[in-house]
Every structure is written in C-alpha cells, then in structure tokens.
Scaffold this motif. Structure first.
Motif, PDB file in Angstrom:
ATOM      1  N   SER A 274      50.896  13.335  39.694  1.00 20.10           N
ATOM      2  CA  SER A 274      51.997  14.220  40.301  1.00 20.10           C
ATOM      3  C   SER A 274      51.699  15.739  40.479  1.00 20.10           C
ATOM      4  O   SER A 274      51.969  16.435  41.737  1.00 20.10           O
ATOM      5  N   GLY A 275      50.880  16.274  39.548  1.00 22.45           N
ATOM      6  CA  GLY A 275      50.496  17.775  39.552  1.00 22.45           C
ATOM      7  C   GLY A 275      49.643  17.988  40.773  1.00 22.45           C
ATOM      8  O   GLY A 275      49.477  18.975  41.247  1.00 22.45           O
ATOM      9  N   ILE A 276      48.518  17.009  40.944  1.00 20.23           N
ATOM     10  CA  ILE A 276      47.278  17.024  41.805  1.00 20.23           C
ATOM     11  C   ILE A 276      48.299  16.974  43.170  1.00 20.23           C
ATOM     12  O   ILE A 276      47.812  17.916  44.155  1.00 20.23           O
ATOM     13  N   ILE A 277      49.064  16.034  43.621  1.00 22.70           N
ATOM     14  CA  ILE A 277      49.817  15.899  44.897  1.00 22.70           C
ATOM     15  C   ILE A 277      50.634  17.131  44.995  1.00 22.70           C
ATOM     16  O   ILE A 277      50.575  17.672  46.082  1.00 22.70           O
ATOM     17  N   SER A 278      51.410  17.640  44.008  1.00 25.11           N
ATOM     18  CA  SER A 278      51.930  18.745  44.179  1.00 25.11           C
ATOM     19  C   SER A 278      51.352  19.944  44.671  1.00 25.11           C
ATOM     20  O   SER A 278      51.648  20.806  45.624  1.00 25.11           O
ATOM     21  N   GLY A 279      50.294  20.089  44.339  1.00 25.05           N
ATOM     22  CA  GLY A 279      49.331  21.072  44.442  1.00 25.05           C
ATOM     23  C   GLY A 279      49.000  21.380  45.750  1.00 25.05           C
ATOM     24  O   GLY A 279      48.433  21.999  46.492  1.00 25.05           O
ATOM     25  N   ILE A 280      48.535  19.788  46.373  1.00 24.14           N
ATOM     26  CA  ILE A 280      48.063  19.608  47.810  1.00 24.14           C
ATOM     27  C   ILE A 280      49.144  19.839  48.549  1.00 24.14           C
ATOM     28  O   ILE A 280      48.859  20.449  49.745  1.00 24.14           O
ATOM     29  N   LEU A 281      50.519  19.489  48.327  1.00 26.28           N
ATOM     30  CA  LEU A 281      51.754  19.947  49.126  1.00 26.28           C
ATOM     31  C   LEU A 281      51.807  21.231  49.404  1.00 26.28           C
ATOM     32  O   LEU A 281      52.053  21.853  50.349  1.00 26.28           O
ATOM     33  N   VAL A 282      51.753  22.105  48.116  1.00 21.53           N
ATOM     34  CA  VAL A 282      51.701  23.426  48.100  1.00 21.53           C
ATOM     35  C   VAL A 282      50.729  24.068  49.057  1.00 21.53           C
ATOM     36  O   VAL A 282      51.019  24.870  49.885  1.00 21.53           O
ATOM     37  N   SER A 283      49.426  23.668  49.089  1.00 22.26           N
ATOM     38  CA  SER A 283      48.337  24.205  49.584  1.00 22.26           C
ATOM     39  C   SER A 283      48.861  23.959  51.173  1.00 22.26           C
ATOM     40  O   SER A 283      48.237  24.852  52.161  1.00 22.26           O
ATOM     41  N   ARG A 284      49.117  22.736  51.459  1.00 24.71           N
ATOM     42  CA  ARG A 284      49.414  22.207  52.834  1.00 24.71           C
ATOM     43  C   ARG A 284      50.591  23.139  53.622  1.00 24.71           C
ATOM     44  O   ARG A 284      50.470  23.600  54.824  1.00 24.71           O
ATOM     45  N   ILE A 285      51.640  23.253  52.810  1.00 21.25           N
ATOM     46  CA  ILE A 285      52.827  24.282  53.166  1.00 21.25           C
ATOM     47  C   ILE A 285      52.166  25.720  53.379  1.00 21.25           C
ATOM     48  O   ILE A 285      52.555  26.275  54.402  1.00 21.25           O
ATOM     49  N   PHE A 286      51.231  26.184  52.559  1.00 22.85           N
ATOM     50  CA  PHE A 286      50.680  27.467  52.752  1.00 22.85           C
ATOM     51  C   PHE A 286      49.872  27.648  54.199  1.00 22.85           C
ATOM     52  O   PHE A 286      49.630  28.613  55.078  1.00 22.85           O
TER      53      PHE A 286
END
Length: 211
Positions: A16-28
């Motif tokens: 979940s942490g990894i995917i959340s990080g990927i999501l945030v990076s994608r949003i940025f």
C-alpha cells in the motif's frame, strides 16, 4: 492473530505504501506536464498580445495617414497646388515623419513577436483538449497575420478581433484550471491501472486472511 496473518498485513502495508508513493508521484508528474503546457501557451499568448498591440499601432498610423492625406488633398484642391507635396512644404513646422518608416519599425517589432511564437511552437506539446483548441486557434491567427505591404484596415481589424477573442477565452479557461487538472488525473490511464492493481492487492489480502 497468527504469524501468517501478521505477515499478510505487513505485506499489505508495504505494498500500500509503495502504491501510494507511485500514485503521488504520478499526480505530481501529471501536474508538472500540465503546468508546462500552461506555461508554454502563456508565452504564446504574451507574444500574440504584443503582436496585437503592434497591429493596433499600425491601425493608428494608417488612420493618421488617411486623415492627413484627406486634408492634404482638400487643401491642394482649394488652394490649387501644383502637386500634393506642396501641402507638406507649406506645413513644414509640423515636422513630418514618414508613415512608411513608422510602419516599418512597428511591423519589425511585430515580426519579432511572430518569430517568437514560431520558436515556442517548435517545442510546445499541448495535450489537454480545450487548451489545444485555443492553441490551434492561436496558430491559425498567426498564419493570417500579413506582411507590412499587405496590411490594411480590414485585415488589421479581423486579426485584432480574433486575438482579443482568444485572450478572452483563455482568461475564462484559467478559471477552470483546477477542475481540468482533477479531470486529467481521474482520466489518466496509468492512474487507473495503478488503482486497479491496488484494489486487486487489497481484495487478495482480505481473501487470504479470511481463508
């Protein structure tokens, strides 16, 4: 809670942490790409607005030239001058400046602004649909801006009107930039794929814990 359940929960937390990080990076990343599109179009708008102001100055010069020509012809007729140049000789105190020289200076600046737009256009990649529509209109207007010898009142009026409309429409567009960005994030295929994977991982972990 047994060891297997603890491990599953730990794995779920890590994933979940990894995917959340990927999501945030994608949003940025989406935000940064969109901002680049906005910045690029802003530069086109500024150059196009400067070209519009040059055209408005051209119109003022043409109007002055027309008024002066009308007065010169009337005086030449009333006073029976041998030629129209005699009008300017009789009004030497007005310190005449060649209208064509002024037009050349103004249109020279206008050509600089147009060249700037062409240079920006080489590297600019507009993807957001409504902004792309504004961009295409701006480039279309650019192709209609004529060389100095072709400038007349009708063409100047049309070009100024089209540029003003683009400026106005862009001002309205800027009011919706936040909602446009949010829509781009929601419609991004990579974001949807990441969310789908996230949901599948959660469901799988829940099922494993139940079993």
């Amino acid at each position: 809670m047994d060891m297997e359940e603890i491990i599953n929960n730990l794995l779920l937390g890590i994933i979940s942490g990894i995917i959340s990080g990927i999501l945030v990076s994608r949003i940025f990343l989406i935000q940064a790409e969109y901002q680049n599109q906005i910045d690029g179009f802003e530069n086109i708008i500024k150059a196009l607005s400067s070209a519009r102001m040059s055209m408005e100055m051209c119109r003022a010069v043409l109007e002055l030239k027309y008024d002066t020509s009308s007065k010169a012809q009337k005086e030449a007729k009333d006073k029976k001058y041998n030629n129209i140049e005699q009008y300017y000789v009789n009004h030497a105190e007005e310190d005449w400046i060649s209208a064509s020289d002024v037009m050349n200076v103004i249109t020279g600046h206008m050509d600089d602004y147009i060249e700037r737009i062409r240079n920006i256009n080489v590297v600019l990649d507009i993807k957001e649909n409504e902004l792309k529509g504004l961009y295409n209109r701006a480039i279309s207007v650019l192709s209609k801006v004529e060389k100095p010898k072709d400038i007349d009142f009708a063409k100047i009026k049309d070009n100024i009107s089209m540029i003003k409309q683009i400026e106005s429409d862009y001002e309205e567009y800027k009011k919706r930039i936040g909602s446009k960005l949010f829509k781009m994030i929601l419609e991004d295929k990579v974001m949807l794929l990441i969310l789908a994977v996230f949901v599948i991982v959660i469901i799988t972990c829940v099922v494993i814990n139940i079993l």
